[in-house]
Design a protein around this motif. Structure first.
Motif, PDB file in Angstrom:
ATOM      1  N   ASP A 157     -10.023 -15.457  18.073  1.00 24.38           N
ATOM      2  CA  ASP A 157      -9.076 -16.559  18.219  1.00 24.38           C
ATOM      3  C   ASP A 157      -7.643 -16.027  18.092  1.00 24.38           C
ATOM      4  OD1 ASP A 157      -7.442 -18.822  17.773  1.00 24.38           O
ATOM      5  OD2 ASP A 157      -9.229 -19.940  17.182  1.00 24.38           O
ATOM      6  N   PRO A 158      -6.794 -16.281  19.104  1.00 25.21           N
ATOM      7  CA  PRO A 158      -5.425 -15.749  19.027  1.00 25.21           C
ATOM      8  C   PRO A 158      -4.671 -16.248  17.790  1.00 25.21           C
ATOM      9  CG  PRO A 158      -5.777 -16.987  21.086  1.00 25.21           C
ATOM     10  CD  PRO A 158      -7.083 -16.959  20.374  1.00 25.21           C
ATOM     11  N   LEU A 159      -4.989 -17.470  17.352  1.00 30.62           N
ATOM     12  CA  LEU A 159      -4.269 -17.979  16.177  1.00 30.62           C
ATOM     13  C   LEU A 159      -4.679 -17.216  14.909  1.00 30.62           C
ATOM     14  CD1 LEU A 159      -2.119 -19.988  15.473  1.00 30.62           C
ATOM     15  CD2 LEU A 159      -3.874 -21.655  14.924  1.00 30.62           C
ATOM     16  N   HIS A 160      -5.925 -16.763  14.857  1.00 34.84           N
ATOM     17  CA  HIS A 160      -6.341 -15.924  13.724  1.00 34.84           C
ATOM     18  C   HIS A 160      -5.502 -14.646  13.689  1.00 34.84           C
ATOM     19  CE1 HIS A 160      -9.467 -18.448  12.475  1.00 34.84           C
ATOM     20  NE2 HIS A 160     -10.462 -18.000  13.217  1.00 34.84           N
ATOM     21  N   GLU A 162      -2.584 -14.213  15.077  1.00 36.50           N
ATOM     22  CA  GLU A 162      -1.189 -14.541  14.824  1.00 36.50           C
ATOM     23  C   GLU A 162      -0.975 -14.784  13.329  1.00 36.50           C
ATOM     24  OE1 GLU A 162       0.608 -17.832  17.249  1.00 36.50           O
ATOM     25  OE2 GLU A 162       1.159 -16.041  18.378  1.00 36.50           O
ATOM     26  N   THR A 163      -1.924 -15.476  12.699  1.00 38.71           N
ATOM     27  CA  THR A 163      -1.836 -15.700  11.260  1.00 38.71           C
ATOM     28  C   THR A 163      -1.815 -14.356  10.536  1.00 38.71           C
ATOM     29  OG1 THR A 163      -3.115 -17.711  11.541  1.00 38.71           O
ATOM     30  CG2 THR A 163      -2.906 -16.867   9.323  1.00 38.71           C
ATOM     31  N   ALA A 164      -2.722 -13.476  10.934  1.00 41.34           N
ATOM     32  CA  ALA A 164      -2.776 -12.154  10.297  1.00 41.34           C
ATOM     33  C   ALA A 164      -1.450 -11.423  10.488  1.00 41.34           C
ATOM     34  CB  ALA A 164      -3.917 -11.338  10.889  1.00 41.34           C
ATOM     35  N   ALA A 165      -0.871 -11.553  11.691  1.00 32.80           N
ATOM     36  CA  ALA A 165       0.405 -10.878  11.960  1.00 32.80           C
ATOM     37  C   ALA A 165       1.515 -11.500  11.127  1.00 32.80           C
ATOM     38  CB  ALA A 165       0.743 -10.963  13.442  1.00 32.80           C
ATOM     39  N   ALA A 166       1.520 -12.838  11.043  1.00 34.74           N
ATOM     40  CA  ALA A 166       2.584 -13.524  10.321  1.00 34.74           C
ATOM     41  C   ALA A 166       2.574 -13.138   8.838  1.00 34.74           C
ATOM     42  CB  ALA A 166       2.438 -15.032  10.466  1.00 34.74           C
ATOM     43  N   VAL A 178     -10.418  -9.633   9.899  1.00 36.12           N
ATOM     44  CA  VAL A 178     -10.248 -10.668  10.921  1.00 36.12           C
ATOM     45  C   VAL A 178     -11.084 -10.368  12.169  1.00 36.12           C
ATOM     46  CG1 VAL A 178      -8.597 -11.929  12.340  1.00 36.12           C
ATOM     47  CG2 VAL A 178      -7.931 -11.164  10.061  1.00 36.12           C
ATOM     48  N   SER A 182     -14.904 -11.996  13.024  1.00 39.76           N
ATOM     49  CA  SER A 182     -14.908 -12.829  14.225  1.00 39.76           C
ATOM     50  C   SER A 182     -15.972 -12.372  15.201  1.00 39.76           C
ATOM     51  CB  SER A 182     -13.571 -12.741  14.951  1.00 39.76           C
ATOM     52  OG  SER A 182     -12.594 -13.423  14.262  1.00 39.76           O
TER      53      SER A 182
ATOM     54  N   THR B  72       7.197  -8.973  11.700  1.00 45.07           N
ATOM     55  CA  THR B  72       7.279 -10.123  10.811  1.00 45.07           C
ATOM     56  C   THR B  72       7.955  -9.728   9.511  1.00 45.07           C
ATOM     57  OG1 THR B  72       5.073  -9.596  10.063  1.00 45.07           O
ATOM     58  CG2 THR B  72       5.267 -11.300  11.727  1.00 45.07           C
ATOM     59  N   PHE B  80       0.790 -23.129  10.235  1.00 45.11           N
ATOM     60  CA  PHE B  80       0.617 -23.550  11.626  1.00 45.11           C
ATOM     61  C   PHE B  80       0.064 -24.966  11.690  1.00 45.11           C
ATOM     62  CE2 PHE B  80       0.307 -18.926  11.760  1.00 45.11           C
ATOM     63  CZ  PHE B  80       1.134 -18.624  12.831  1.00 45.11           C
ATOM     64  N   TRP B  90     -14.753 -17.423   7.580  1.00 44.00           N
ATOM     65  CA  TRP B  90     -15.715 -16.559   6.893  1.00 44.00           C
ATOM     66  C   TRP B  90     -15.273 -16.214   5.478  1.00 44.00           C
ATOM     67  CZ3 TRP B  90     -13.328 -15.378  11.535  1.00 44.00           C
ATOM     68  CH2 TRP B  90     -12.188 -14.568  11.442  1.00 44.00           C
TER      69      TRP B  90
END
Lengths: 266, 264
Positions: A157-160, A162-166, A178, A182, B72, B80, B90
Motif C-alpha cells: 500500500d503506497p500509504l503504508h 508514505e507513513t514509513a517515510a514520513a 512494512v 505486507s 522528511t 493522514f 500486522w
C-alpha cells in the motif's frame, strides 16, 4: 469470531473415507489382480515395513527410522532454502523496477524449465546424495515463492510506505517492518505451492539417484515385485503430503491471523 | 518556524498535466495552529506533502526552522486522512505507536512508556495490545494521533484528519486535538475542506484558491478560549468568520464554484 463452520470443517466430512476404502477393498478382492492388492493387504504390508519394530522405539522399524527422516529432512532443507532465497530475491525484484526489468525474463525462462529435467545436470554437478537432492528441490520449488514474493512486494500500500517515510524509518526497518509483512500473505501462498512441489521432487530425485529415502524404498519394492510395498509407499507419500499441508496451514493461520481478521472487518 | 515561499508544483507534463500549486506563500509561527482550507482538488495535499518532504515541489522553497526541507524532517509527524491504511494491520496498537520512536534512538522500555503515555492522552490506554482493525474508525484515528504525539514533533501535519469519521466522532477528535496541543509545544498545520472545522480549531485560517492554488485569504481567529462545540459555534465572531472564509473559498464569482483549468 467463528460462527457456523463451513460443512467441510465439521468432523462428519470424513465419512467418504471409510466408504471409499470399503469400495476399494470389495473391488480389488473381486478382481483378484496381483497388481491391485486390496487395502487390507497394503496396510498390513505398511505395518510390516514401518511399524513392526520393538516397543521401546514406538514400534518403528529401522526403515521407518532411516528412510523417512532422510527423505523428510532433504525435503524440508530444500524447501526452507528455497523459502529463504525466493523471499529475498522476490522482494528485491518486487521493490526494484530496474532489477525486475533486467532479471524478469531470466526468471520466467528458468521457471519454465520443468524441474525434473534438472536432475541429470545436478547429478553430474554434485554426484548422487543429499547435496544433489536438496539442490534439485531448491531449484525446482524456488520459483513460485520468488514470483509470489515479488508480486506481494510490488503491491505494498503506497500509504503504508508514505507513513514509513514520513516517520523516517530507515531502509532496513521499512523492509523488515512494512514491506515484508505486507508481502507475507503472498509469500505464504508461494510457500504452500512449493511444499507440494517439493514432495514430488523429493520422490523423483530419490527414484533416480539415491541409496536411501522413501523414493528409493519405492524403487526397491518395485524391483522385487513387492506390489503391496509399492502401494504402501504411495499411500505413505499421500499421508505425508496431507500432514505437511495441515501443518503448514496451521502455521499460516497463526502467523497471518492479522491478515484474515483485518480483511474480514474491512 | 515554517517559511513557504512561492511554492509551485505541476503533476505530469504536456496537455494531461495538472498545475496544482501556483506560487503559495505562507509563514507559520512557533506554536500556531493553522488551518488550510480550499475547494477540493485545489492542491492542499500537495502543499502538505511538500512540507513533509514526501514530494519534491517543482519550484519555490520550504524552510523548516531555517533549513530547506530535503527528505522528511526529523521533528515532524503526519496524521493522514485514511487511518485504516496508514496504521499497520500486522502490528498491535502499541507497536504502531512506538515504531517511529526507533528513529529517536529510544530503547524498548522507553518506547513502550512513551507509547502508553500517548495512548493515555487520547483515551486509549486499554487498547495497546489490540490490533488497529479491532477498533472503530474514530478510535483508529486516535491511535494515529497518539502515534504522532508519542513522536513529540515540533510540527504536526494533519491531512483531512477527521474526513473519514462520523459527525459525533469528528467533534470529539477536534476537541482532542485542541486538548493535546495544550500539553505539547507543537505547531500544527491542519488541512481540511470543512469551513466550520477550520474556524473552530484554528488560530489562523489560510484559504487557498482552486488549482493552481494560491493564498487568497489569511484570517486570524480571535474566538474566546477554550473552544466549546456549542458555545463557540454560536459566537457572533464564529458566524462572521465562517461566512468570510466561505466567501473566500467560493471565490469572487458565483460561477467559480467548480473552477476548471480554463477559468483560471
Amino acid at each position: 469470531m467463528n460462527p457456523a463452520k463451513p460443512p467441510s470443517k465439521r468432523p462428519g466430512w470424513l465419512w467418504p473415507v471409510p466408504v471409499a476404502l470399503a469400495g476399494w477393498e470389495l473391488a480389488t478382492r473381486a478382481a483378484g489382480d496381483l497388481s491391485f492388492p486390496p487395502p487390507t493387504t497394503i496396510f498390513s504390508r505398511m505395518r510390516e515395513m514401518w511399524l513392526s519394530g520393538p516397543a521401546d522405539r514406538l514400534w518403528l522399524t529401522d526403515a521407518a527410522l532411516t528412510d523417512i527422516p532422510a527423505s523428510v529432512g532433504r525435503l524440508l532443507a530444500g524447501w526452507a532454502l528455497a523459502g529463504l532465497v525466493g523471499t529475498t530475491l522476490g522482494i528485491a525484484l518486487g521493490r526494484s523496477p530496474l532489477l525486475s526489468r533486467f532479471l524478469g525474463p531470466l526468471v520466467h525462462f528458468a521457471r519454465a524449465v520443468p524441474p525434473p529435467l534438472l536432475l541429470p545436470f545436478f547429478m553430474a554437478l554434485f554426484a548422487i546424495g543429499a547435496r544433489m537432492q536438496i539442490n534439485v528441490i531448491l531449484f525446482g520449488v524456488v520459483w513460485p515463492i520468488l514470483i509470489n514474493s515479488a508480486e506481494g512486494a510490488r503491491h505494498v500500500d503506497p500509504l503504508h510506505l508514505e507513513t514509513a517515510a514520513a516517520f523516517g524509518l530507515s531502509r532496513g526497518q521499512r523492509l523488515l517492518r512494512v514491506v515484508l509483512p505486507s508481502a507475507l500473505p503472498k509469500v505464504f501462498a508461494g510457500l504452500r505451492l512449493s511444499l507440494s512441489l517439493a514432495l514430488i521432487l523429493m520422490v523423483i530425485s530419490e527414484l533416480v539417484g539415491s541409496v536411501d529415502g522413501i523414493g528409493f524404498q519405492l524403487l526397491d519394492a518395485q524391483r522385487s515385485y513387492d506390489l503391496p510395498g509399492v502401494w504402501g509407499t504411495i499411500v505413505l507419500l499421500g499421508l505425508l503430503g496431507c500432514a505437511f499441508n495441515a501443518a503448514f496451514l496451521a502455521a499460516e493461520r497463526r502467523i497471518l491471523s492479522w491478515h484474515r481478521a483485518a480483511n474480514q472487518t474491512t | 518556524m515554517l517559511e513557504i515561499s512561492n511554492l509551485t508544483h505541476t503533476y505530469g507534463s504536456g496537455p494531461g498535466s495538472h498545475h496544482a500549486l501556483g506560487g503559495v506563500d505562507l509563514s507559520v509561527a512557533e506554536g500556531e495552529l493553522v488551518c488550510i482550507v480550499g475547494p477540493s482538488g485545489c492542491g492542499k495535499s500537495t502543499l502538505l506533502r511538500s512540507v513533509a518532504g514526501l514530494l519534491r515541489p517543482g519550484g519555490g522553497e520550504v524552510l523548516f526552522n531555517g533549513a530547506p526541507v530535503a527528505g522528511t524532517p526529523k521533528d515532524l509527524a503526519v496524521v493522514f486522512q485514511d487511518y485504516s491504511r496508514s496504521l499497520f494491520p500486522w502490528m498491535s496498537v502499541a507497536d504502531n505507536v512506538s515504531l517511529p520512536l526507533r528513529r529517536k534512538g529510544l530503547d524498548r522500555p522507553r518506547r513502550e512508556e512513551a507509547a502508553l503515555e500517548a495512548l493515555t492522552q487520547v483515551g486509549l490506554e486499554e487498547a495497546g495490545a489490540k490490533y488497529p482493525w479491532q477498533l472503530s474508525g474514530g478510535m483508529q484515528q486516535r491511535v494515529a494521533i497518539a502515534r504522532a504525539l508519542a513522536y513529540r514533533p515540533a510540527l504536526l501535519l494533519m491531512d483531512e484528519p477527521f474526513g473519514s469519521v462520523d459527525a459525533q466522532t469528528r467533534e470529539d477528535l477536534e476537541d482532542l486535538t485542541l486538548r493535546v496541543r495544550g500539553h505539547h509545544a507543537m505547531t500544527i498545520l491542519l488541512i481540511t475542506h470543512d469551513i466550520d472545522e477550520s474556524v473552530y480549531v484554528g488560530d489562523r485560517v489560510v484559504v487557498l484558491s482552486g488549482a493552481p492554488a494560491t493564498v487568497v485569504g489569511d484570517l486570524r481567529v480571535d474566538l474566546p478560549e477554550p473552544r466549546e462545540q456549542i458555545a463557540t459555534r454560536e459566537h457572533p465572531g464564529f458566524v462572521r468568520l465562517r461566512a468570510e472564509v466561505g466567501r473566500l473559498v467560493r471565490g469572487p464569482r458565483p460561477a467559480a464554484q467548480h473552477p476548471t483549468p480554463e477559468t483560471v
